[in-house]
Design an enzyme around this catalytic site. Structure first.
Site, PDB file in Angstrom:
ATOM      1  CG  HIS A 238      -0.888  -8.873   1.185  1.00  0.00           C
ATOM      2  ND1 HIS A 238      -0.533  -7.559   1.055  1.00  0.00           N
ATOM      3  CD2 HIS A 238      -2.242  -8.886   1.071  1.00  0.00           C
ATOM      4  CE1 HIS A 238      -1.621  -6.826   0.856  1.00  0.00           C
ATOM      5  NE2 HIS A 238      -2.667  -7.616   0.872  1.00  0.00           N
TER       6      HIS A 238
ATOM      7  CE1 TYR B  55      -2.894  -3.171   0.684  1.00  0.00           C
ATOM      8  CE2 TYR B  55      -3.539  -2.236   2.782  1.00  0.00           C
ATOM      9  CZ  TYR B  55      -3.644  -3.227   1.839  1.00  0.00           C
ATOM     10  OH  TYR B  55      -4.504  -4.277   2.066  1.00  0.00           O
TER      11      TYR B  55
HETATM   12  N1  LIG Z   1      -5.569  -8.737   3.072  1.00  0.00           N
HETATM   13  C1  LIG Z   1      -6.058  -8.471   1.876  1.00  0.00           C
HETATM   14  O1  LIG Z   1      -5.805  -9.176   0.896  1.00  0.00           O
HETATM   15  C2  LIG Z   1      -6.973  -7.291   1.716  1.00  0.00           C
HETATM   16  C3  LIG Z   1      -7.726  -7.148   0.531  1.00  0.00           C
HETATM   17  C4  LIG Z   1      -8.596  -6.063   0.426  1.00  0.00           C
HETATM   18  C5  LIG Z   1      -8.691  -5.145   1.472  1.00  0.00           C
HETATM   19  N2  LIG Z   1      -7.912  -5.289   2.591  1.00  0.00           N
HETATM   20  C6  LIG Z   1      -7.986  -4.313   3.709  1.00  0.00           C
HETATM   21  O2  LIG Z   1      -9.332  -4.043   4.040  1.00  0.00           O
HETATM   22  C7  LIG Z   1      -9.596  -2.642   3.918  1.00  0.00           C
HETATM   23  C8  LIG Z   1     -11.033  -2.406   3.527  1.00  0.00           C
HETATM   24  O3  LIG Z   1     -11.355  -3.150   2.382  1.00  0.00           O
HETATM   25  P1  LIG Z   1     -12.137  -2.605   1.138  1.00  0.00           P
HETATM   26  O4  LIG Z   1     -11.862  -1.185   0.917  1.00  0.00           O
HETATM   27  O5  LIG Z   1     -11.894  -3.578   0.063  1.00  0.00           O
HETATM   28  O6  LIG Z   1     -13.651  -2.818   1.538  1.00  0.00           O
HETATM   29  P2  LIG Z   1     -14.811  -2.103   2.344  1.00  0.00           P
HETATM   30  O7  LIG Z   1     -14.338  -1.427   3.572  1.00  0.00           O
HETATM   31  O8  LIG Z   1     -15.858  -3.143   2.411  1.00  0.00           O
HETATM   32  O9  LIG Z   1     -15.345  -0.995   1.322  1.00  0.00           O
HETATM   33  C9  LIG Z   1     -14.782   0.256   1.150  1.00  0.00           C
HETATM   34  C10 LIG Z   1     -15.716   1.024   0.225  1.00  0.00           C
HETATM   35  O10 LIG Z   1     -16.958   1.259   0.890  1.00  0.00           O
HETATM   36  C11 LIG Z   1     -17.272   2.632   0.862  1.00  0.00           C
HETATM   37  N3  LIG Z   1     -17.836   2.982   2.179  1.00  0.00           N
HETATM   38  C12 LIG Z   1     -17.212   2.997   3.385  1.00  0.00           C
HETATM   39  N4  LIG Z   1     -18.058   3.363   4.358  1.00  0.00           N
HETATM   40  C13 LIG Z   1     -19.248   3.571   3.775  1.00  0.00           C
HETATM   41  C14 LIG Z   1     -20.512   3.977   4.267  1.00  0.00           C
HETATM   42  N5  LIG Z   1     -20.701   4.219   5.552  1.00  0.00           N
HETATM   43  N6  LIG Z   1     -21.529   4.104   3.366  1.00  0.00           N
HETATM   44  C15 LIG Z   1     -21.343   3.866   2.053  1.00  0.00           C
HETATM   45  N7  LIG Z   1     -20.160   3.477   1.519  1.00  0.00           N
HETATM   46  C16 LIG Z   1     -19.120   3.336   2.383  1.00  0.00           C
HETATM   47  C17 LIG Z   1     -15.986   3.363   0.595  1.00  0.00           C
HETATM   48  O11 LIG Z   1     -16.191   4.502  -0.192  1.00  0.00           O
HETATM   49  P3  LIG Z   1     -15.638   5.960   0.254  1.00  0.00           P
HETATM   50  O12 LIG Z   1     -14.156   5.847   0.395  1.00  0.00           O
HETATM   51  O13 LIG Z   1     -16.074   6.808  -0.894  1.00  0.00           O
HETATM   52  O14 LIG Z   1     -16.321   6.283   1.537  1.00  0.00           O
HETATM   53  C18 LIG Z   1     -15.168   2.348  -0.182  1.00  0.00           C
HETATM   54  O15 LIG Z   1     -15.427   2.476  -1.559  1.00  0.00           O
HETATM   55  C19 LIG Z   1      -8.539  -2.147   2.920  1.00  0.00           C
HETATM   56  O16 LIG Z   1      -8.271  -0.768   3.053  1.00  0.00           O
HETATM   57  C20 LIG Z   1      -7.347  -2.978   3.339  1.00  0.00           C
HETATM   58  O17 LIG Z   1      -6.740  -2.414   4.486  1.00  0.00           O
HETATM   59  C21 LIG Z   1      -7.080  -6.355   2.726  1.00  0.00           C
END
Ligand SMILES: NC(=O)c1ccc[n+]([C@@H]2O[C@H](COP(=O)([O-])OP(=O)(O)OC[C@H]3O[C@@H](n4cnc5c(N)ncnc54)[C@H](OP(=O)(O)O)[C@@H]3O)[C@@H](O)[C@H]2O)c1
Length: 274
Positions: free
Chosen positions: A108, A45
């Protein structure tokens, strides 16, 4: 200080993820000011330094939160797997955050069958040396975890996988729970793709909460730490509101029946790898 006791005790807590955030310092600082104590970064990241800077500034400005109470997670990318490379990657991360040890490091993904156990061996050694406080894996399915069990090496403290009400991963949770491995859920909000599900909207109305808060609460109630992300400070605020209410067991059981093995980004689904 024992991080396992003070900061990561295996109980679920809300986490904030920083993948692709444009202004990570501000969001991490906001998350911390709302009581979030788990920040999820990764080497890939490219924002470990910025996260640590926000954490340090937050601790300096707050009277009662110590650095030891916050966990900054980082992850070893596929390109750095193998014993030597993992060791080197950790030393580089240490320099970036300018600390004597890292709070928590995960592999990861299980991408390379011939290298992942060597990476794990390196993490086990790094933990023994006190260079890393807590170690774990990400995107590991039961068969990947069984490989570690068979090696007789210590088991991961954590497995971070995609999990939500639409992909409940009951089997992996059961396996992890039987082996003392805590779960973290990434993409718990399905990257926004199921927030308008009518069943979810009904529950949100019933609890007078938002759909996001219900999805995050679902994980917390199952003793899983959800890691959400948002660029927007008002949404970070909204999502932090999942920490102060409870849901009843019938509704949680009902949500578990919503499982459709939903994967929010099919191009990143390493849990199915051999
Ligand atoms: N270990 C792995 O392989 C792996 C893979 C993927 C992710 N991750 C980790 O997990 C974290 C989160 O994952 P993710 O971003 O994929 O999924 P997520 O948290 O399910 O979704 C994030 C999305 O949801 C939106 N959002 C957030 N709060 C909201 C709300 N209250 N109402 C409406 N929309 C909302 C955000 O948009 P806005 O930004 O426009 O609010 C963003 O587009 C990543 O940052 C990373 O740290 C790890």
């Amino acid at each position: 200080m024992n991080l396992s006791k003070d900061a990561f005790d295996g109980h679920s807590q809300l986490g904030f993820g920083v993948y692709l955030l444009k202004d990570c310092y501000k969001q991490v600082y906001t998350a911390l000011s709302l009581g979030i104590r788990l920040i999820d970064s990764a080497i890939s990241y490219r924002n470990e330094r910025e996260c640590e800077r926000a954490i340090q500034d937050f601790c300096r400005n707050s009277l009662d939160v110590k650095r030891d109470e916050i966990i900054l997670v980082t992850k070893i990318p596929d390109s750095m797997q193998g014993f030597e490379r993992t060791w080197k990657a950790i030393l580089q991360s240490l320099r970036r955050v300018d600390r004597p040890f890292l709070d928590m490091v995960l592999i990861h993904s299980p991408k390379w069958p011939e290298r992942r156990l060597e990476s794990w061996r390196a993490l086990v050694e790094l933990k023994k040396e006190g260079i890393v406080r807590e170690i774990g894996v990400s995107n590991y399915n039961v068969h990947h975890l069984e490989e570690i069990v068979a090696s007789k090496l210590p088991l991961p403290a954590v497995n971070q996988i995609e999990l939500s009400a639409f992909n409940s991963r009951i089997e992996i949770q059961e396996y992890c729970s039987n082996h003392g491995i805590s779960l973290m859920a990434f993409s718990p909000l399905t990257i926004g793709q199921r927030l308008d599900d009518v069943r979810l909207l009904d529950l949100a109305a019933k609890y007078k909460r938002t759909p996001s808060q219900i999805l995050l609460r679902y994980c917390l109630e199952r003793n899983i730490s959800p890691i959400f992300k948002s660029e927007k400070l008002d949404r970070i605020h909204e999502n932090a509101g999942c920490m102060d209410f409870q849901m009843n067991s019938q509704d949680l059981a009902w949500m578990t029946t919503w499982d459709e093995e939903f994967v929010s980004k099919p191009s990143w689904n390493p849990i199915i790898l051999p």
